[in-house]
Design an enzyme around this catalytic site. Structure first.
Site, PDB file in Angstrom:
ATOM      1  N   THR A   6     -13.207  15.919   8.655  1.00 18.34           N
ATOM      2  CA  THR A   6     -13.059  14.611   8.019  1.00 18.34           C
ATOM      3  C   THR A   6     -13.220  13.512   9.057  1.00 18.34           C
ATOM      4  O   THR A   6     -12.939  13.732  10.237  1.00 18.34           O
ATOM      5  CB  THR A   6     -11.667  14.476   7.343  1.00 18.34           C
ATOM      6  OG1 THR A   6     -11.527  13.150   6.814  1.00 18.34           O
ATOM      7  CG2 THR A   6     -10.527  14.720   8.321  1.00 18.34           C
ATOM      8  N   ASN A   8     -11.511  10.806   8.492  1.00 15.47           N
ATOM      9  CA  ASN A   8     -10.328  10.009   8.141  1.00 15.47           C
ATOM     10  C   ASN A   8      -9.074  10.551   8.835  1.00 15.47           C
ATOM     11  O   ASN A   8      -8.559  11.605   8.455  1.00 15.47           O
ATOM     12  CB  ASN A   8     -10.190  10.049   6.609  1.00 15.47           C
ATOM     13  CG  ASN A   8      -9.108   9.123   6.107  1.00 15.47           C
ATOM     14  OD1 ASN A   8      -8.061   8.979   6.726  1.00 15.47           O
ATOM     15  ND2 ASN A   8      -9.365   8.515   4.971  1.00 15.47           N
ATOM     16  N   GLY A  10      -6.094   9.445   8.731  1.00 10.03           N
ATOM     17  CA  GLY A  10      -4.922   9.427   7.858  1.00 10.03           C
ATOM     18  C   GLY A  10      -4.746  10.765   7.155  1.00 10.03           C
ATOM     19  O   GLY A  10      -3.630  11.289   7.033  1.00 10.03           O
ATOM     20  N   ASP A  61     -11.715  15.789  -0.553  1.00  9.49           N
ATOM     21  CA  ASP A  61     -12.351  14.648  -1.199  1.00  9.49           C
ATOM     22  C   ASP A  61     -11.364  14.066  -2.200  1.00  9.49           C
ATOM     23  O   ASP A  61     -10.820  14.796  -3.036  1.00  9.49           O
ATOM     24  CB  ASP A  61     -13.660  15.045  -1.883  1.00  9.49           C
ATOM     25  CG  ASP A  61     -14.473  13.804  -2.220  1.00  9.49           C
ATOM     26  OD1 ASP A  61     -14.696  12.980  -1.316  1.00  9.49           O
ATOM     27  OD2 ASP A  61     -14.869  13.642  -3.388  1.00  9.49           O
ATOM     28  N   PHE A 172      -2.721   4.697   4.626  1.00  7.44           N
ATOM     29  CA  PHE A 172      -4.087   4.224   4.865  1.00  7.44           C
ATOM     30  C   PHE A 172      -4.730   3.940   3.520  1.00  7.44           C
ATOM     31  O   PHE A 172      -4.144   4.194   2.457  1.00  7.44           O
ATOM     32  CB  PHE A 172      -4.878   5.289   5.652  1.00  7.44           C
ATOM     33  CG  PHE A 172      -5.113   6.569   4.898  1.00  7.44           C
ATOM     34  CD1 PHE A 172      -6.287   6.757   4.169  1.00  7.44           C
ATOM     35  CD2 PHE A 172      -4.162   7.581   4.889  1.00  7.44           C
ATOM     36  CE1 PHE A 172      -6.504   7.924   3.460  1.00  7.44           C
ATOM     37  CE2 PHE A 172      -4.382   8.760   4.173  1.00  7.44           C
ATOM     38  CZ  PHE A 172      -5.551   8.932   3.460  1.00  7.44           C
ATOM     39  N   HIS A 198      -1.238  13.459  -4.157  1.00  6.02           N
ATOM     40  CA  HIS A 198      -2.347  14.336  -4.537  1.00  6.02           C
ATOM     41  C   HIS A 198      -2.675  15.303  -3.395  1.00  6.02           C
ATOM     42  O   HIS A 198      -2.852  16.495  -3.599  1.00  6.02           O
ATOM     43  CB  HIS A 198      -3.573  13.481  -4.879  1.00  6.02           C
ATOM     44  CG  HIS A 198      -3.940  12.498  -3.806  1.00  6.02           C
ATOM     45  ND1 HIS A 198      -3.052  11.574  -3.312  1.00  6.02           N
ATOM     46  CD2 HIS A 198      -5.078  12.315  -3.099  1.00  6.02           C
ATOM     47  CE1 HIS A 198      -3.632  10.866  -2.362  1.00  6.02           C
ATOM     48  NE2 HIS A 198      -4.870  11.303  -2.214  1.00  6.02           N
ATOM     49  N   ARG A 199      -2.723  14.764  -2.164  1.00  8.30           N
ATOM     50  CA  ARG A 199      -3.076  15.605  -1.013  1.00  8.30           C
ATOM     51  C   ARG A 199      -1.971  16.614  -0.733  1.00  8.30           C
ATOM     52  O   ARG A 199      -2.240  17.778  -0.449  1.00  8.30           O
ATOM     53  CB  ARG A 199      -3.337  14.723   0.217  1.00  8.30           C
ATOM     54  CG  ARG A 199      -3.769  15.514   1.452  1.00  8.30           C
ATOM     55  CD  ARG A 199      -4.427  14.641   2.487  1.00  8.30           C
ATOM     56  NE  ARG A 199      -5.564  13.946   1.906  1.00  8.30           N
ATOM     57  CZ  ARG A 199      -5.553  12.668   1.529  1.00  8.30           C
ATOM     58  NH1 ARG A 199      -4.486  11.908   1.725  1.00  8.30           N
ATOM     59  NH2 ARG A 199      -6.612  12.122   0.961  1.00  8.30           N
TER      60      ARG A 199
END
Ligand code: ITT
Length: 215
Positions: A6, A8, A10, A61, A172, A198-199
């Site tokens: 990734t 990202n 965060g 994603d 983030f 969600h993550r």
């Protein structure tokens, strides 16, 4: 060790907080297919990253869906954050009576090997709002047919919330405008966000499956 592909940081911070395994970030920027579902994008990313790196990987994603805008920005979440910015997403939403929204995320795992059929759903953290996706997440292998034939396993999570005026310094992306149970994600510590996000939900399913697998 888990290689998290990734750009990202965060996302990586959250995975490090959540998983027992050490997490290494690799910023391989794969080309995302034009698809309006997270599963296709995540599966494609995991295959591309695995093929490129030649070692087991996870990718994530995610996207924000706002009910009154028919799920927008959804697959365009990244583009909208970069162009409009989250303040303007709030401005667009503020006059709406219904400001309910959801974060959805898919973690995709790929190590090039096929997956065993799982008779039971991998997720034991069923919560009212994510039953539908939980059922899909329990699918034994990636259901998406792909010409490469490289198997990918998907783990999904959803969290319902609502769009509010930006608050908080943590997190983030859209975190300052996404409120869950009276607090925005940006007002939560990483651990607190992981417990409901969600993550966090997708990572919980992944961690459970990974610990029980022989991989
Ligand atoms: P990679 O694809 O390299 O992993 P990205 O930031 O482009 O990084 P996504 O496409 O999954 O990741 O993210 C879509 C958008 O949603 C992007 O603007 C993110 O900042 C935002 N986003 C994803 N997860 C989020 C979360 O937990 N909290 C707030 N915003 C989030």
């Amino acid at each position: 060790m888990v290689v998290f592909v990734t750009t990202n940081e965060g996302k990586v911070r959250e995975a490090r907080e959540y998983l027992d395994e050490p997490v290494e970030q690799v910023s391989f920027d794969y080309v995302e297919p034009q698809a309006d579902d997270l599963q296709t994008v995540a599966a494609h990313g995991a295959r591309a990253a695995y093929t490129h790196l030649g070692e087991p990987v996870i990718v994530d994603d995610s996207g924000l869906t706002i009910d009154v805008f028919e799920g927008f920005p959804g697959p365009y979440s990244s583009f909208v954050e970069d162009t409009l910015g989250i303040e303007r997403v709030w401005e667009l939403t503020r006059s709406e009576e219904n400001r309910s929204a959801a974060f959805r995320g898919v973690v995709a795992y790929c190590d090039g090997e096929p997956f065993e059929a799982a008779p039971e759903p991998v997720d034991d953290q069923r919560r009212g709002h994510d039953l539908a996706v939980t059922d899909r997440a329990s699918a034994t292998t990636d259901e998406q047919v792909d010409e490469t034939g490289v198997p990918v396993k998907l783990f999904e999570g959803v969290v319902p919330g609502r769009i509010v005026e930006p608050r908080g310094d943590g997190g983030f992306g859209y975190d300052p405008i996404f409120e869950y149970d009276g607090k925005t994600f940006a007002e939560m510590h990483t651990e607190e966000k992981n417990a409901i996000s969600h993550r966090g939900r997708a990572l919980a399913k992944f961690a459970e499956w990974y610990a029980e697998s022989d991989r």
